[in-house]
Design a protein around this motif. Structure first.
Motif, short mmCIF file in Angstrom:
data_model
loop_
_atom_site.label_atom_id
_atom_site.label_comp_id
_atom_site.label_asym_id
_atom_site.label_seq_id
_atom_site.Cartn_x
_atom_site.Cartn_y
_atom_site.Cartn_z
N PHE A 262 -13.85 -73.30 -16.50
CA PHE A 262 -14.02 -74.22 -16.28
C PHE A 262 -13.17 -74.94 -15.49
CE2 PHE A 262 -14.20 -78.38 -17.02
CZ PHE A 262 -15.15 -78.78 -16.23
N LEU A 263 -11.52 -75.40 -15.15
CA LEU A 263 -10.51 -75.90 -14.67
C LEU A 263 -11.35 -75.38 -13.03
CD1 LEU A 263 -7.98 -76.39 -17.03
CD2 LEU A 263 -9.67 -78.79 -16.34
N THR B 229 -14.34 -75.62 -10.88
CA THR B 229 -15.21 -76.99 -11.04
C THR B 229 -14.21 -77.97 -9.93
OG1 THR B 229 -15.62 -77.46 -13.01
CG2 THR B 229 -15.16 -78.72 -12.37
N PRO C 33 -11.36 -81.12 -11.36
CA PRO C 33 -11.36 -81.71 -12.48
C PRO C 33 -11.02 -82.71 -13.61
CG PRO C 33 -10.71 -80.02 -12.42
CD PRO C 33 -10.93 -80.21 -10.94
N LEU D 264 -13.08 -85.31 -13.86
CA LEU D 264 -13.93 -85.60 -15.50
C LEU D 264 -13.26 -85.48 -16.59
CD1 LEU D 264 -16.52 -82.65 -13.73
CD2 LEU D 264 -16.52 -84.67 -13.47
N ILE D 265 -12.43 -84.79 -16.81
CA ILE D 265 -11.19 -84.76 -18.18
C ILE D 265 -11.27 -86.29 -18.01
CG2 ILE D 265 -9.04 -83.45 -18.90
CD1 ILE D 265 -11.93 -81.66 -18.31
N THR E 221 -4.36 -80.86 -18.30
CA THR E 221 -5.96 -81.37 -19.36
C THR E 221 -5.91 -80.32 -20.38
OG1 THR E 221 -7.22 -80.03 -17.60
CG2 THR E 221 -6.60 -82.06 -17.36
N ALA F 284 -15.91 -80.85 -21.72
CA ALA F 284 -16.00 -80.93 -20.08
C ALA F 284 -17.26 -80.47 -19.39
CB ALA F 284 -14.83 -79.84 -20.08
N ASN F 285 -18.04 -79.26 -20.21
CA ASN F 285 -19.19 -79.02 -19.42
C ASN F 285 -20.56 -80.62 -19.62
OD1 ASN F 285 -19.19 -76.03 -18.34
ND2 ASN F 285 -18.32 -75.59 -20.58
N LEU G 199 -19.29 -82.82 -17.05
CA LEU G 199 -19.40 -82.18 -15.46
C LEU G 199 -20.84 -82.46 -15.14
CD1 LEU G 199 -19.50 -80.65 -13.39
CD2 LEU G 199 -19.42 -79.16 -14.22
#
Length: 372
Positions: free
Chosen positions: A45-46, A49, A52, A55-56, A236, A285-286, A289
């Motif tokens: 994911f990191l 994306t 990130p 988003l985090i 993160t 996280a998803n 996102l």
């Protein structure tokens, strides 16, 4: 009869001579595989994306709250977000500042520190210098600011209650020696990075090198170490949620190392936390996102302003805020521009606003809920 204060504990130096006795056990091997797989999904994911860290950022706020809660603060995520927006809360300002300092310490370390293969001469390795500076930031203008911030302890510290001391950490006369050994181990080429992070966290807590703030610095070391070793592309990954869920078990597992040299149960417990938090972080996280992408589509299609995406990014960093804070972020001369943008974002359902006629608070319930 008064119970005798335990003698200062001197843990084994690192690396551990008998580490293979722990990590070659079938149960630990299985958990290492499961933990690596869970972290692999999170790393994916990191890596895939854009931005990130943005988003985090709501998860970092939550980590700051939970890590401070382990040290006795009482603030919730909503309390802290309201505090940052300038609203009154039932929590003392000192506690709120502690939470803010935790986040600042991580960001400052990230600005100062490189990674193990970084060749930028302006960046530092993860070292005692970085750790001391984080400690100085952590205790800035809060309770504990008289306890030698930014320097290792000069007086013996203790762990336990006011009526019973359960553990006496490494004495001041040996602290530099043990922290130098820990710093060397941070740079040691241990093949199992997750196991190494478990050992580093536990050893730091047993040394307890500062007069205050050790727990929070020890928890910050986990994401910073994984980032420094380039196991993660960003620092993160946070464990405070896992530790806080059953703090007695956390303390018991650490205590078993000093009392019975029981590294096995600590490593087993820690790997469980990696598995759980990697899975939870990936889900959150998803979720964030997806939320960001939905809101971005709305912004670009419905808000006719060059500031639209900058406003959205600001909301993710500050899910509760006042118009003046957004004005400062956008660096625009007129509040009318800001109010027009806020009205648009409110109409789109991205923001909700409080009922006050003046000094209105804007907030994004969807972002806040996505961190839970």
């Amino acid at each position: 009869m008064t119970k005798k204060t335990p003698e200062p504990f001197l843990p084994n130096k690192l690396p551990l001579d008998d580490l293979n006795d722990f990590i070659l056990k079938p149960d630990i091997i299985d958990k290492m595989i499961e933990a690596s797989n869970a972290m692999g999904i999170y790393k994916g994911f990191l890596y895939n994306t854009p931005n990130p860290m943005l988003l985090i950022s709501p998860l970092l706020i939550q980590e700051s709250v939970l890590s401070s809660k382990l040290e006795g603060t009482h603030a919730t995520l909503e309390d802290f977000l309201n505090f940052e927006a300038g609203n009154d809360t039932p929590i003392e300002k000192d506690e709120m500042t502690e939470i803010a300092n935790y986040r600042t310490a991580l960001y400052d370390a990230l600005d100062t520190m490189g990674t193990i293969n970084n060749d930028d001469p302006g960046k530092l390795p993860l070292s005692n210098r970085i750790i001391k500076n984080m400690h100085k930031i952590l205790l800035n203008n809060v309770r504990g600011n008289t306890k030698n911030p930014g320097n290792f302890k000069r007086a013996q510290n203790y762990i336990g209650s006011s009526t019973e001391i359960s553990y006496t950490p490494v004495p001041p006369s040996h602290t530099e020696e043990y922290m130098a050994n820990l710093e060397n181990y941070i740079h040691f080429d241990e093949k199992k990075i997750l196991i190494q992070s478990a050992i580093i966290h536990a050893q730091f807590e047993m040394i307890h090198p500062f007069e205050d703030g050790n727990g929070r610095i020890g928890r910050l070391l986990i994401p910073l170490f994984l980032y420094y070793k380039e196991y993660l592309p960003y620092p993160t990954f946070y464990m405070s949620e896992y530790f806080e869920a059953d703090r007695n078990r956390y303390i018991e597992r650490l205590s078993d190392i000093s009392s019975h040299n029981n590294w096995l149960d600590w490593i087993d417990y820690y790997l469980d936390g990696i598995i759980k938090q990697a899975s939870r972080n990936t889900i959150k996280a998803n979720r964030l996102l997806s939320l960001y992408d939905e809101m971005k589509v709305l912004c670009t299609s419905k808000v006719n302003s060059k500031h639209a995406i900058n406003v959205l990014d600001f909301i993710f960093k500050h899910p509760v805020f006042k118009s003046g804070q957004l004005k400062d972020e956008l660096n625009v001369g007129s509040l009318s521009t800001v109010y027009n943008l806020l009205d648009k974002f409110t109409e789109l359902g991205i923001l909700t606003k409080s009922d006050e006629k003046r000094n209105i608070t804007y907030y994004s319930p969807q972002i806040i809920l996505s961190t839970e």
